[in-house]
Design an enzyme around this catalytic site. Structure first.
Site, PDB file in Angstrom:
ATOM      1  CD1 TRP A  51       0.485  -0.073   3.239  1.00  0.00           C
ATOM      2  CD2 TRP A  51      -0.364   1.803   3.419  1.00  0.00           C
ATOM      3  NE1 TRP A  51       1.285   0.224   4.129  1.00  0.00           N
ATOM      4  CE2 TRP A  51       0.484   1.312   3.815  1.00  0.00           C
ATOM      5  CE3 TRP A  51      -0.655   3.027   3.232  1.00  0.00           C
ATOM      6  CZ2 TRP A  51       1.274   2.244   5.242  1.00  0.00           C
ATOM      7  CZ3 TRP A  51      -0.653   3.699   4.316  1.00  0.00           C
ATOM      8  CH2 TRP A  51       0.046   3.609   5.199  1.00  0.00           C
ATOM      9  CG  ASP A  52       5.385   1.424   1.326  1.00  0.00           C
ATOM     10  OD1 ASP A  52       4.745   0.498   1.847  1.00  0.00           O
ATOM     11  OD2 ASP A  52       5.712   0.795   0.583  1.00  0.00           O
ATOM     12  CD  GLU A  61       3.171  -3.424   9.102  1.00  0.00           C
ATOM     13  OE1 GLU A  61       3.949  -3.648   9.494  1.00  0.00           O
ATOM     14  OE2 GLU A  61       2.611  -2.846   7.548  1.00  0.00           O
ATOM     15  CE  LYS A 106       6.374  -2.383  11.921  1.00  0.00           C
ATOM     16  NZ  LYS A 106       5.497  -3.799  11.451  1.00  0.00           N
ATOM     17  CD  GLN A 107       3.640   1.394   9.885  1.00  0.00           C
ATOM     18  OE1 GLN A 107       3.762   0.106  10.625  1.00  0.00           O
ATOM     19  NE2 GLN A 107       2.993   1.544   8.615  1.00  0.00           N
TER      20      GLN A 107
END
Length: 789
Positions: A363-364, A490, A594-595
């Site tokens: 997806w990134d 995540e 996580k992000q």
């Protein structure tokens, strides 16, 4: 690896001196060359020593079983892994029968230089053999941006102090030995020797090898030919042979001191899962012949011209921070060469610089890479979006398997089929579909490409809109909820009403409805009627966006802010990355991130939040975000700049800009972090440039990074280039050509006419509150340290 491994801060080059085998794999990724179709890692010409060999073609993979301890409905049966194609980089040298090897004899000098303007990798070596024979070797390689299937090497050897007998062995080698690649022996067997010979041909000095993968049925043709010239009076002897796994051209020459021989090697690559091998052979050989007719100088000139055109818009100039300047150009170069000639292929997470992530795209790509390409190289963005459109039938099949309507794009894939076996972080991460839709909407707004919008864009928007309607539910109050999904973070999974997902789904639904009304004839052909458009609009309007009134912030998902916080004080520095030391069960039920997730929503859905909400949310989530993903720092930089923490924004920008040059995650040997490198552009333009894309146009709120005296960048709008240049006192906007453009400079509307620069004052920055804190051990590396010269 620590900062300073690469020499100096040349603003247009990355250089290294000497060879340290312990970091060779890292350097091979950094020095990799590609054009989006062909990729060569920065291996030494002679092939040894090496960290990890790498020659790739975008889309070439081998299939293998997906082993599960316990099988389940909807799990993919087969996986896909990128594999090395036959390697045409190899040029081995013997000096009086002594093989040139930097581990033997004496290396007097050894430098490598990646030129970001020429798009070449140069190498200079002076070496004395164990028997005392000295030579100078100069090689330059490129992967052509003009000839899509061509890579080339210019290899020059000069005798230094004694007459020498040279033997040069130029090769194409299939099934190169590789390290252990999988713990399952069935998969290991397939990936260790994936190629079966089809044909080996020799025609004069040219040779072609053709191979077919054992399971995926893909056929590859790799062809090579050479031109050899010398300053000596006698001509070299040249012979070529080919067998199943190896084609070799042998060039022999005697040189006196001061004499030299030059070899130009052209390598052509073609592949297909459907074309006959003879067709691929003909195409590869024709590409080589065409490049040879033009010659080396033509290849170099066309490479430079292509990059000059790219840099004319894409270049970012940042005066006063020389290492950041170098790192930004390195990042933008890598993004461009990963995508320029991909042409109906996607960009893998590592580009074509390594086999990390098994060569999959995620997806990134749409979320982080496509915004850069849309604004600097829109031709590459369009081709990548058309690749995604070509996988739509597979996405529809996946949605049906999941008992959903519309299309569910694969979380990780090479050819459009799902290749992830961990469903909580893949199948449940439906936000990839909103990322695809968001990329479509941004591309059309930025380019005005109604042909793409009609041919592909509306269909992707419609199928993803149908997915959201099927995925969500209505409650008794008339609100629409999306339950049981995983957002970008995540360290959370299977949550309800992830704010990022819901906001992006709402934008997807609204965009689909607006585009369907705009192109009513295409909508009718796709089976879209007024009732369905109305359903998309009503669903978007009813989308539930949770808010925590007690804490004054949006929860990342429903109930997230009520969870127990992770015990950061008891977590040691050596326990990061957390997923390597703690079970996901523990991570999923705590407040630890996580992000960037909610913070990513603050950027992508910026109009949905007030400035006060952004400031509170950023401070709240900074204290929970550990950045165990390379995707996080650029987003945190953007929002830090927006809420006034310019020093923190620079820290994060410096971190993401040097992530691969300094190997901050310790895994650059597997390939570069292409999406993270793309994030540097967004951190500059959207962060310090304050650029936001809206339905009413572009707006800017530029600020200089601390320590910088000037910042300049360009973007493409509807085929024109807009240059933005800011100092502490003023900002100048310059539209190169085309129709007039309306932009917003802070709170002032500005009309830009082509060729008429407009300068406005840069207002002083408003004071910011206390600098937000991060979890213990997870503060960003200070920019002063990261950017030290």
């Amino acid at each position: 690896m620590t900062a300073g491994r690469f020499l100096g801060t040349d603003p247009w080059a990355i250089e290294a001196e000497g060879v340290d085998e312990s970091v060779l794999a890292h350097e091979e990724s950094v020095f990799g060359l590609s054009n989006g179709h062909v990729g060569w890692r920065g291996n030494l010409d002679e092939g040894d020593p090496r960290g990890l060999s790498g020659s790739y073609l975008n889309g070439v993979f081998e299939e293998h079983p997906m082993p599960y301890a316990e099988d389940g409905y909807g799990y993919p049966d087969t996986g896909q892994s990128v594999i090395n194609v036959p390697n045409g980089q190899l040029i081995r040298l013997l000096v009086d029968d002594e093989p040139f090897d930097i581990r033997r004899g004496t290396v007097h000098t050894h430098t490598r230089r990646l030129d970001l303007r020429d798009g070449t990798l140069g190498r200079r070596v002076e070496w004395t053999s164990p028997t005392g024979r000295g030579v100078r070797i100069a090689s330059t390689r490129l992967v052509s941006l003009a000839h899509r299937s061509v890579a080339a090497v210019r290899y020059v050897v000069e005798a230094v102090d004694h007459p020498v007998e040279l033997t040069i062995l130029s090769e194409v080698l299939a099934n190169e030995p590789v390290p252990v690649v999988h713990e399952d022996p069935r998969v290991e067997d397939l990936l260790t020797e994936p190629w079966r010979p089809v044909e080996a041909d020799v025609l004069g000095t040219a040779a072609t090898l053709m191979h077919r993968t054992r399971e995926s049925g893909q056929v590859v043709a790799v062809s090579m030919d050479h031109v050899a010239t010398t300053t000596a009076s006698a001509a070299p002897s040249v012979t070529t042979v080919a067998r199943e796994q190896l084609a070799r051209t042998t060039i022999r020459m005697r040189l006196s001191p001061g004499e030299s021989i030059e070899i130009v090697k052209i390598v052509g690559h073609e592949w297909s899962a459907s074309s006959p091998p003879s067709s691929l052979r003909d195409r590869a050989e024709a590409a080589v012949a065409d490049a040879l007719r033009g010659g080396w100088d033509d290849l170099v000139a066309r490479q430079r011209a292509r990059l000059d055109d790219y840099w004319g818009c894409a270049d970012v100039e940042i005066d006063g921070l020389p290492r950041l300047q170098q790192a930004l150009r390195f990042a933008l170069f890598q993004v461009f060469q990963a995508s320029d000639r991909a042409e109906l292929r996607s960009v893998p997470g590592k580009g074509l610089t390594g086999s990390g992530y098994q060569g999959h795209t995620f997806w990134d790509f749409e979320a982080f890479v496509l915004p850069v390409l849309t604004s600097t190289a829109p031709h590459a963005a369009e081709q990548a979006l058309r690749w995604r459109h070509s996988t739509l039938d597979r996405a529809r099949e996946r949605a049906r398997l999941l008992h959903l309507d519309g299309a569910a794009f694969a979380w990780r894939t090479i050819d459009g089929r799902e290749s992830s076996g961990y469903w909580p972080a893949s199948t449940a991460a439906f936000h990839i579909n909103a990322a695809v839709a968001g990329a479509v909407l941004h591309y059309v707004r930025a380019t005005g490409d109604t042909v793409f919008e009609r041919e592909a864009g509306l269909e992707m928007l419609a199928e993803t809109a149908r997915l959201w309607c099927a995925l969500g539910r209505w409650d008794a109050t008339g609100a629409f909820h999306i339950d049981g999904v995983t957002g970008p973070d995540e360290y959370s999974a299977i949550v309800n009403d992830n704010v990022y997902t819901n906001l992006m789904a709402r934008a997807n639904l609204r965009g689909a409805a607006a585009t369907a009304r705009k192109h009513a004839d295409v909508a009718r052909a796709l089976g879209i009627d007024d009732d369905e458009i109305g359903r998309w609009e009503s669903t978007a309007a009813a989308m539930h966006i949770p808010y925590d009134d007690a804490r004054g912030v949006h929860p990342q998902s429903a109930g997230f802010t009520d969870l127990e916080r992770w015990d950061f004080d008891s977590t040691g520095a050596d326990q990061y990355l957390l997923h390597d030391h703690f079970p996901y069960f523990q991570l999923y039920r705590k407040q630890v991130i996580k992000q960037a997730d909610l913070v990513l929503a603050l950027y992508f859905a910026h109009e949905e939040f007030t400035p006060e909400q952004k400031e509170r949310a950023f401070a709240y989530y900074e204290a929970l975000t550990v950045r165990d993903s390379s995707l996080s720092a650029s987003v945190q930089s953007i929002i830090a700049a927006e809420v006034g923490h310019l020093d923190l924004a620079l820290d994060y920008l410096a971190e993401v800009a040097t992530i691969d040059l300094d190997d901050l995650h310790g895994n650059t040997e597997e390939g570069l972090h292409i999406a993270a490198l793309a994030g540097t552009w967004s951190a500059v333009t959207a962060g310090f440039g304050g650029m936001r894309d809206t339905d009413s146009g572009l707006s800017f709120r530029p600020r200089l990074p601390p320590g910088a005296t000037r910042l300049a960048f360009g973007i493409r709008i509807h085929g024109c280039t807009l240059h933005v240049e800011t100092t502490s006192a003023s900002t100048t906007y310059r539209l190169v050509s085309g129709a007039a453009v309306r932009i917003q400079h802070f709170d002032e509307e500005v009309v830009l006419e082509p060729g008429q620069p407009v300068t406005r004052d840069t207002p002083p920055a408003e004071p910011s509150g206390p600098r937000p804190t991060q979890p213990r051990w997870r503060e960003p590396r200070p920019a002063a340290e990261a950017l030290a010269v």
